[in-house]
Design an enzyme around this catalytic site. Structure first.
Site, PDB file in Angstrom:
ATOM      1  N   LYS A 278       0.843  -1.193  -0.190  1.00 16.51           N
ATOM      2  CA  LYS A 278      -0.005   0.109  -0.019  1.00 16.51           C
ATOM      3  C   LYS A 278       1.010   1.161   0.006  1.00 16.51           C
ATOM      4  O   LYS A 278       0.604   2.113  -0.901  1.00 16.51           O
ATOM      5  CB  LYS A 278      -0.993   0.000   1.294  1.00 16.51           C
ATOM      6  CG  LYS A 278      -1.838  -1.233   1.123  1.00 16.51           C
ATOM      7  CD  LYS A 278      -2.883  -1.021   2.439  1.00 16.51           C
ATOM      8  CE  LYS A 278      -2.254  -1.201   3.980  1.00 16.51           C
ATOM      9  NZ  LYS A 278      -1.343  -2.669   4.044  1.00 16.51           N
TER      10      LYS A 278
ATOM     11  N   ARG B  80      11.315  -1.725  11.083  1.00 19.16           N
ATOM     12  CA  ARG B  80      10.163  -1.423  11.659  1.00 19.16           C
ATOM     13  C   ARG B  80      10.268  -2.848  13.181  1.00 19.16           C
ATOM     14  O   ARG B  80      10.470  -3.735  12.811  1.00 19.16           O
ATOM     15  CB  ARG B  80       8.980  -1.429  11.245  1.00 19.16           C
ATOM     16  CG  ARG B  80       8.769  -0.205  10.573  1.00 19.16           C
ATOM     17  CD  ARG B  80       7.382  -0.211   9.413  1.00 19.16           C
ATOM     18  NE  ARG B  80       6.394  -0.844  10.064  1.00 19.16           N
ATOM     19  CZ  ARG B  80       5.100  -0.785   9.584  1.00 19.16           C
ATOM     20  NH1 ARG B  80       5.155  -0.360   8.225  1.00 19.16           N
ATOM     21  NH2 ARG B  80       4.043  -1.399  10.211  1.00 19.16           N
TER      22      ARG B  80
ATOM     23  N   ARG C 293      -0.246  -9.439  13.235  1.00 21.75           N
ATOM     24  CA  ARG C 293      -0.690  -8.535  12.232  1.00 21.75           C
ATOM     25  C   ARG C 293      -1.540  -9.112  11.323  1.00 21.75           C
ATOM     26  O   ARG C 293      -2.571  -8.827  10.901  1.00 21.75           O
ATOM     27  CB  ARG C 293       0.300  -7.503  11.859  1.00 21.75           C
ATOM     28  CG  ARG C 293       0.965  -6.595  12.699  1.00 21.75           C
ATOM     29  CD  ARG C 293       2.176  -5.998  12.431  1.00 21.75           C
ATOM     30  NE  ARG C 293       2.142  -5.220  11.150  1.00 21.75           N
ATOM     31  CZ  ARG C 293       2.982  -4.992  10.227  1.00 21.75           C
ATOM     32  NH1 ARG C 293       4.171  -5.337  10.486  1.00 21.75           N
ATOM     33  NH2 ARG C 293       2.751  -3.912   9.206  1.00 21.75           N
TER      34      ARG C 293
HETATM   35  P1  ADP Z   1       2.068  -1.934   3.058  1.00 21.57           P
HETATM   36  O1  ADP Z   1       2.368  -0.424   3.125  1.00 21.57           O
HETATM   37  O2  ADP Z   1       0.984  -2.548   2.469  1.00 21.57           O
HETATM   38  O3  ADP Z   1       2.484  -2.385   4.589  1.00 21.57           O
HETATM   39  P2  ADP Z   1       4.761  -1.416   1.626  1.00 21.57           P
HETATM   40  O4  ADP Z   1       4.285  -0.829   0.709  1.00 21.57           O
HETATM   41  O5  ADP Z   1       5.576  -1.006   3.020  1.00 21.57           O
HETATM   42  O6  ADP Z   1       3.406  -2.251   2.338  1.00 21.57           O
HETATM   43  O7  ADP Z   1       5.560  -2.707   1.109  1.00 21.57           O
HETATM   44  C1  ADP Z   1       5.993  -4.020   2.006  1.00 21.57           C
HETATM   45  C2  ADP Z   1       7.313  -4.347   1.533  1.00 21.57           C
HETATM   46  O8  ADP Z   1       7.161  -4.902   0.346  1.00 21.57           O
HETATM   47  C3  ADP Z   1       8.384  -3.107   1.252  1.00 21.57           C
HETATM   48  O9  ADP Z   1       9.657  -3.641   1.954  1.00 21.57           O
HETATM   49  C4  ADP Z   1       8.247  -3.046  -0.343  1.00 21.57           C
HETATM   50  O10 ADP Z   1       9.552  -2.434  -0.639  1.00 21.57           O
HETATM   51  C5  ADP Z   1       7.932  -4.330  -0.766  1.00 21.57           C
HETATM   52  N1  ADP Z   1       6.956  -4.100  -1.829  1.00 21.57           N
HETATM   53  C6  ADP Z   1       6.158  -3.423  -2.137  1.00 21.57           C
HETATM   54  N2  ADP Z   1       5.508  -3.693  -3.211  1.00 21.57           N
HETATM   55  C7  ADP Z   1       6.231  -4.572  -3.951  1.00 21.57           C
HETATM   56  C8  ADP Z   1       6.057  -5.628  -5.251  1.00 21.57           C
HETATM   57  N3  ADP Z   1       4.979  -5.328  -6.000  1.00 21.57           N
HETATM   58  N4  ADP Z   1       6.834  -6.603  -5.326  1.00 21.57           N
HETATM   59  C9  ADP Z   1       7.942  -6.851  -4.346  1.00 21.57           C
HETATM   60  N5  ADP Z   1       8.001  -6.161  -3.209  1.00 21.57           N
HETATM   61  C10 ADP Z   1       7.362  -5.232  -3.077  1.00 21.57           C
HETATM   62  P1  AMP Z   2       1.149   0.331   9.040  1.00 15.85           P
HETATM   63  O1  AMP Z   2       2.334   1.324   8.960  1.00 15.85           O
HETATM   64  O2  AMP Z   2      -0.024   0.642   8.151  1.00 15.85           O
HETATM   65  O3  AMP Z   2       1.406  -1.143   8.991  1.00 15.85           O
HETATM   66  O4  AMP Z   2       0.626   0.474  10.738  1.00 15.85           O
HETATM   67  C1  AMP Z   2       1.459   0.247  11.774  1.00 15.85           C
HETATM   68  C2  AMP Z   2       0.694   0.193  12.721  1.00 15.85           C
HETATM   69  O5  AMP Z   2       0.043   1.212  13.371  1.00 15.85           O
HETATM   70  C3  AMP Z   2      -0.620  -0.890  12.667  1.00 15.85           C
HETATM   71  O6  AMP Z   2      -0.284  -2.179  13.056  1.00 15.85           O
HETATM   72  C4  AMP Z   2      -1.559  -0.360  14.071  1.00 15.85           C
HETATM   73  O7  AMP Z   2      -0.969  -0.861  15.326  1.00 15.85           O
HETATM   74  C5  AMP Z   2      -1.321   1.088  13.696  1.00 15.85           C
HETATM   75  N1  AMP Z   2      -2.378   1.689  12.827  1.00 15.85           N
HETATM   76  C6  AMP Z   2      -1.967   2.283  11.723  1.00 15.85           C
HETATM   77  N2  AMP Z   2      -3.115   2.508  11.232  1.00 15.85           N
HETATM   78  C7  AMP Z   2      -4.321   2.269  11.992  1.00 15.85           C
HETATM   79  C8  AMP Z   2      -5.760   2.256  11.813  1.00 15.85           C
HETATM   80  N3  AMP Z   2      -6.404   2.549  10.667  1.00 15.85           N
HETATM   81  N4  AMP Z   2      -6.329   1.644  12.896  1.00 15.85           N
HETATM   82  C9  AMP Z   2      -5.740   0.903  13.879  1.00 15.85           C
HETATM   83  N5  AMP Z   2      -4.414   1.062  14.114  1.00 15.85           N
HETATM   84  C10 AMP Z   2      -3.849   1.659  13.158  1.00 15.85           C
END
Ligand code: ADP
Ligand code: AMP
Length: 224
Positions: A15, A160, A171
């Site tokens: 995302k 993280r 999660r």
């Molecule tokens: P989210 O916001 O849904 O938690 P991220 O955008 O942070 O996910 O992506 C999670 C991990 O996967 C990151 O390390 C990113 O570089 C990697 N990633 C994102 N999209 C892709 C893809 N299409 N293919 C491979 N790796 C990806």
């Molecule tokens: P993310 O970076 O989106 O993976 O969010 C990291 C952490 O922040 C999550 O695992 C939750 O603990 C908290 N968090 C982020 N967005 C929300 C949400 N919309 N509702 C509840 N917790 C959230």
């Protein structure tokens, strides 16, 4: 007309990566509730202290705290014409509160990134973030040019706390019980488009952009 684009998907689905690309192309503010909470943690705010335990153990922050923070943020001037939501809503009460807050004069589009559990685990456990600018990297899938250093701003990269495998699994459990029901919530309202997230990031961006354009043109009576 205000435009609100919602990116749904499991933790690690991509995302944030996609939101960075889409917000630039669409000219929409990128609102990531996870980034907002991490900013609060970094600055040791009261909200950050309240959120820390939930975040580090892989649970969701309580709805009331999330909603207050989110509505404060989207009231800022850069969200006036629209915004892209990444990581919100994550529970049915959050989705209901958002729906109630958005006026009739809002164009809502929801994109669901579909990614297998196996990919989720390898994506999340290999993720690295920049301390300076929140750019997203991956040890194998998107390594920085210089190990440990952000290509964009030279900031330090870190893992993280909640990207350790045991926390990612928690999660994922939380995602299945609390967040997955939003797919049905938005499908019923005819707002949701599912997209295969198991492609290169650039290809996923292309598919998301054409899904958004197709929905818009069908709203306007044009061809899909
Ligand atoms: P989210 O916001 O849904 O938690 P991220 O955008 O942070 O996910 O992506 C999670 C991990 O996967 C990151 O390390 C990113 O570089 C990697 N990633 C994102 N999209 C892709 C893809 N299409 N293919 C491979 N790796 C990806
Ligand atoms: P993310 O970076 O989106 O993976 O969010 C990291 C952490 O922040 C999550 O695992 C939750 O603990 C908290 N968090 C982020 N967005 C929300 C949400 N919309 N509702 C509840 N917790 C959230």
């Amino acid at each position: 007309m205000t435009r609100v684009v919602i990116l749904l998907g499991a933790p690690g689905a991509g995302k944030g990566t996609q939101a960075a690309n889409l917000s630039t192309s669409l000219g929409l503010a990128h609102i990531a509730t996870g980034d907002l909470f991490r900013e609060n943690l970094k600055n040791n705010t009261v909200l950050g202290e309240k959120a820390r335990g939930f975040m580090n153990s892989g649970r969701l922050v309580p709805d009331a705290l999330v909603l207050e923070m989110l509505f404060d943020r989207v009231a800022q001037p850069d969200c006036k014409s629209g915004y892209l939501l990444d990581g919100f809503p994550r529970t049915l009460p959050q989705a209901v509160a958002l729906e109630a807050a958005l006026g009739a004069n809002t164009d809502v589009q929801v994109l669901n990134l579909e990614v297998s559990e196996e990919s989720i685990l390898s994506r999340a456990t290999g993720r690295l973030l920049c301390r300076g600018c929140t750019a997203i990297y991956h040890r194998s899938f998107r390594p920085p040019v210089t190990s440990g250093v952000c290509d964009e701003c030279g900031g330090e990269l870190f893992q993280r706390e909640d990207d350790q495998e045991v926390v990612v699994r928690e999660r994922l459990n939380v995602y299945h019980t609390e967040t997955a029901p939003l797919v049905e919530f938005y499908s019923k309202r005819n707002l949701l488009v599912g997209v295969n997230g198991e492609q290169t990031p650039d290809r996923v961006t292309e598919v998301l952009m054409s899904a958004l354009a197709a929905v818009n043109s069908s709203d306007n009576g044009g061809d899909k």
